[in-house]
Design a protein around this motif. Structure first.
Motif, mmCIF file in Angstrom:
data_model
loop_
_atom_site.group_PDB
_atom_site.id
_atom_site.type_symbol
_atom_site.label_atom_id
_atom_site.label_comp_id
_atom_site.label_asym_id
_atom_site.label_seq_id
_atom_site.Cartn_x
_atom_site.Cartn_y
_atom_site.Cartn_z
ATOM 1 N N GLY A 272 9.957 37.828 31.575
ATOM 2 C CA GLY A 272 8.641 38.009 30.982
ATOM 3 C C GLY A 272 7.903 36.697 30.872
ATOM 4 O O GLY A 272 8.389 35.645 31.312
ATOM 5 N N PRO A 273 6.737 36.716 30.277
ATOM 6 C CA PRO A 273 5.909 35.504 30.203
ATOM 7 C C PRO A 273 6.524 34.376 29.383
ATOM 8 O O PRO A 273 6.161 33.218 29.558
ATOM 9 N N GLU A 274 7.457 34.717 28.485
ATOM 10 C CA GLU A 274 8.072 33.672 27.656
ATOM 11 C C GLU A 274 9.268 33.001 28.330
ATOM 12 O O GLU A 274 9.804 32.034 27.792
ATOM 13 N N LEU A 275 9.682 33.501 29.485
ATOM 14 C CA LEU A 275 10.813 32.893 30.178
ATOM 15 C C LEU A 275 10.481 31.442 30.513
ATOM 16 O O LEU A 275 9.484 31.161 31.177
ATOM 17 N N GLY A 276 11.301 30.531 30.058
ATOM 18 C CA GLY A 276 11.046 29.106 30.267
ATOM 19 C C GLY A 276 10.597 28.391 29.009
ATOM 20 O O GLY A 276 10.582 27.157 28.960
ATOM 21 N N ARG A 277 10.261 29.143 27.951
ATOM 22 C CA ARG A 277 9.879 28.494 26.689
ATOM 23 C C ARG A 277 11.141 28.049 25.942
ATOM 24 O O ARG A 277 12.108 28.792 25.812
ATOM 25 N N VAL A 278 11.127 26.827 25.454
ATOM 26 C CA VAL A 278 12.245 26.257 24.690
ATOM 27 C C VAL A 278 11.698 25.799 23.345
ATOM 28 O O VAL A 278 10.709 25.046 23.291
ATOM 29 N N GLU A 279 12.349 26.239 22.255
ATOM 30 C CA GLU A 279 11.889 25.893 20.912
ATOM 31 C C GLU A 279 13.056 25.395 20.056
ATOM 32 O O GLU A 279 14.137 25.971 20.087
ATOM 33 N N PHE A 280 12.765 24.349 19.305
ATOM 34 C CA PHE A 280 13.688 23.876 18.268
ATOM 35 C C PHE A 280 12.967 24.046 16.937
ATOM 36 O O PHE A 280 11.855 23.535 16.750
ATOM 37 N N ASP A 281 13.597 24.776 16.017
ATOM 38 C CA ASP A 281 12.996 25.034 14.709
ATOM 39 C C ASP A 281 13.883 24.424 13.621
ATOM 40 O O ASP A 281 14.913 24.983 13.250
#
Length: 636
Positions: free
Chosen positions: A382-391
């Protein structure tokens, strides 16, 4: 680059280490020397044979038949003497030999010997097959389990020690796995049958033969305990020898020893451990030899004692002992020697091997620190494939002191799909740790790491890692052809795909110039290639995998200027259309990044583009000026 020490924590926080006689090695020695206590060890060993029940039942039947047959020849021997060679009439007068009856008795004995031999061959084949299959399955099971262990296990454990568990420990129990079942069953039944036959022949003589048996059993247990302790130390020594071999005979180890002219010291180190191993092997072999020598003397002396006691019984007239009975009894007793000693040796082997089995099961009982959750799912497309987040992610390496500074401290950022993000900062700041947490090679101590909008703890590990390509500074190539190294990423890749990946990595022309092309063998760790060539092959391998996220961990820092430019061009091409996370030391390689994160002491202190950070005049601007000033003399 944030180097990690073998203990798993940041190198700057680790204690000073020496390659020889380090604290970790001393701890490993102590651990190996004292075999772990494994609950229900015998039951777990027995479970190894569960898949081979049918073959085991057949083996048991053959053993029982063979053991029963072994009692028949002594009884036939008694009849051959009393009824065939020296028959007597009802009055007790001697008669001429009964040749027909003697012939049938001899034929019967020969037939029993033939059948026993055939059954023995069949039994040996079965036990050898079962034992080796069990050993092979155990080795594969151990190897498979080690593959599931987290990265920190391998950073704190010497490769040689792991190899020793797979080779020396499993190989050390091979004889027990192969011979124990048939030996225990066969010898037990033979001993029991022999005692029954001896009782049938003459119970008084049997008491003489059994007189010292309790003392032999007690002595055997003491010998077994000593040999078990020595076995643990022997395997520890083998582990150390394997580790020395792995360290010093690798290409890197040979280069190091030659560079510092330390070949003789390495030889001396190996020779010292070899002397220790020789001494332990001799001790293990000699432990119990006096015991077995006494057993042999005792068992060999029994016939002479039987003759003496028989003389007393006959002269006293209380018991009628015939010549056939004496010959048959001594024959049975002689046949009792080897199975009885075999049982004692098996008991010793089992006690000795218990330390090896315990070491094997200790590794099998290790629980991976990172596993898939019960409801883990694949990385969603989907469109979020490739998003990386550190919270608010914090991380401390497993072996770090609890009161030490965490490697990452409350780190938060978001990298959008297709962005080129760089992490820069001084050594030991925690940059490489970020690249470890994205594919979940380590687990965040607190906070959340998300990939494609999903907590990485909710994703299957194989699916997560399958969407990430990693190119590190320390490129690893197998001692195989270039094509085989490339197909490690995609085994079914066609020649056309290999060529396309090589072209994209700017290595195709170089490979084509080799006499064997893609069939060129690169040597151990790729030592037949230059650093730039190895890196570009590694890039081609990642491109063949075609991941949506690319992690570049100091991928050009070890290269010369010319090689760096060539590899950097290949990396720039590889990064197009992918989310790229670059861990960089040379800031010139990331000036075109969409976002640059400056990491200091585990925290992100600055973020922005190259021009924004220069204008800010902070840590990044200072590092950039330092590197630019350092490059001026070289350019001049």
């Amino acid at each position: 680059m944030n180097r990690t020490a073998p203990g798993g924590q940041s190198g700057r926080m680790g204690k000073p280490r020496t390659r020889i006689a380090s604290a970790d090695e001393a701890a490993q020695r102590a651990e190996n020397a004292e075999a772990p206590k494994i609950p229900n060890l015998l039951g777990r060993i027995a479970e190894l044979f569960a898949p081979h029940r049918a073959a085991l039942v057949t083996t048991v039947v053959l053993v029982l038949i063979g053991a029963a047959l072994s009692v028949i020849p002594p009884l036939l021997t008694q009849r051959a003497f009393d009824d065939g060679l020296f028959p007597k009439n009802a009055a007790g007068d001697a008669l001429p030999p009964d040749v027909p009856q003697l012939t049938w008795l001899v034929v019967g004995m020969i037939a029993v010997f033939i059948v026993s031999a055939l059954l023995g061959v069949w039994q040996t084949w079965l036990t050898s097959t079962i034992g080796n299959k069990v050993m092979g399955a155990l080795r594969v099971r151990l190897f498979s389990h080690l593959q599931s262990m987290e990265l920190s296990f391998f950073t704190r454990t010497k490769t040689g020690v792991i190899q020793s568990r797979l080779q020396n420990d499993v190989g050390g129990v091979a004889g027990v796995l192969t011979n124990t079942v048939s030996s225990v069953l066969g010898n037990t039944v033979t001993v029991i049958s022999a005692f029954v036959a001896m009782l049938i022949l003459n119970w008084q003589l049997t008491l003489v033969a059994l007189l010292l048996m309790p003392f032999m059993v007690i002595a055997q247990r003491r010998v077994g305990q000593v040999r078990a302790r020595i076995a643990g130390k022997t395997q520890e020594s083998l582990s150390e020898m394997t580790a020395i071999t792995q360290e010093t005979l690798s290409v890197s180890g040979i280069l190091l020893s030659k560079s510092f002219t330390r070949q003789q010291s390495e030889i001396d180190r190996y020779a010292d451990e070899n002397r220790t191993q020789i001494g332990l092997q001799v001790r293990q072999q000699m432990t119990g030899q006096w015991f077995f020598a006494m057993v042999n003397i005792f068992m060999s002396s029994i016939p002479a004692i039987v003759y003496l006691v028989s003389g007393w019984l006959i002269s006293g007239g209380a018991v009628d002992v015939t010549a056939g009975t004496i010959v048959a009894f001594t024959t049975v007793q002689a046949r009792l020697l080897f199975p009885l000693m075999g049982l004692m040796r098996v008991a010793l082997d089992l006690q000795t091997s218990s330390a090896l089995f315990a070491r094997i099961f200790e590794y099998l009982d290790l629980k991976p620190a990172i596993t898939d959750a019960p409801a883990a799912r694949a990385v969603p497309d989907g469109p979020e494939l490739g998003r990386v987040e550190f919270d608010r992610v914090s991380f401390r390496y497993p072996d770090a002191d609890s009161d030490s500074r965490p490697t990452l401290d409350e780190v938060s950022f978001t990298i959008e799909p297709g962005q080129f993000a760089a992490f820069v900062g001084p050594s030991g700041a925690g940059k490489t740790t970020v690249s470890y947490l994205v594919p979940r090679l380590y687990e965040a101590t607190s906070g959340t790491v998300r990939f494609a909008g999903v907590d990485v703890r909710e994703l299957r590990q194989d699916s997560l890692v399958g969407r990430i390509g990693i190119v590190s500074q320390e490129t690893y190539l197998f001692h195989a052809s270039i094509a085989e190294n490339l197909r490690y990423a995609k085994p079914e890749a066609s020649d056309a795909e290999l060529e396309a990946a090589a072209r994209a990595a700017n290595i195709h022309e170089t490979v084509a110039s080799f006499p064997d092309g893609f069939d060129t063998v690169v040597g151990e760790r790729g030592y037949r290639l230059s650093g730039g060539e190895k890196q570009r092959i590694a890039i081609a391998r990642v491109l063949l995998k075609d991941p949506p996220v690319l992690v570049l961990d100091e991928a050009t820092s070890a290269l010369d200027t010319i090689s760096e430019r060539v590899v950097q061009a290949a990396l720039d091409d590889a990064a197009k259309g992918r989310t790229t996370i670059a861990i960089a030391h040379r800031l010139t390689t990331v000036v075109s990044a969409d976002v640059i994160f400056v990491v200091v002491a585990g925290r992100i202190v600055e973020r922005g583009t190259h021009s924004e950070l220069l204008a800010l005049g902070g840590v990044y601007a200072s590092l950039y000026r330092e590197q630019a000033d350092a490059a001026l003399p070289a350019q001049g």
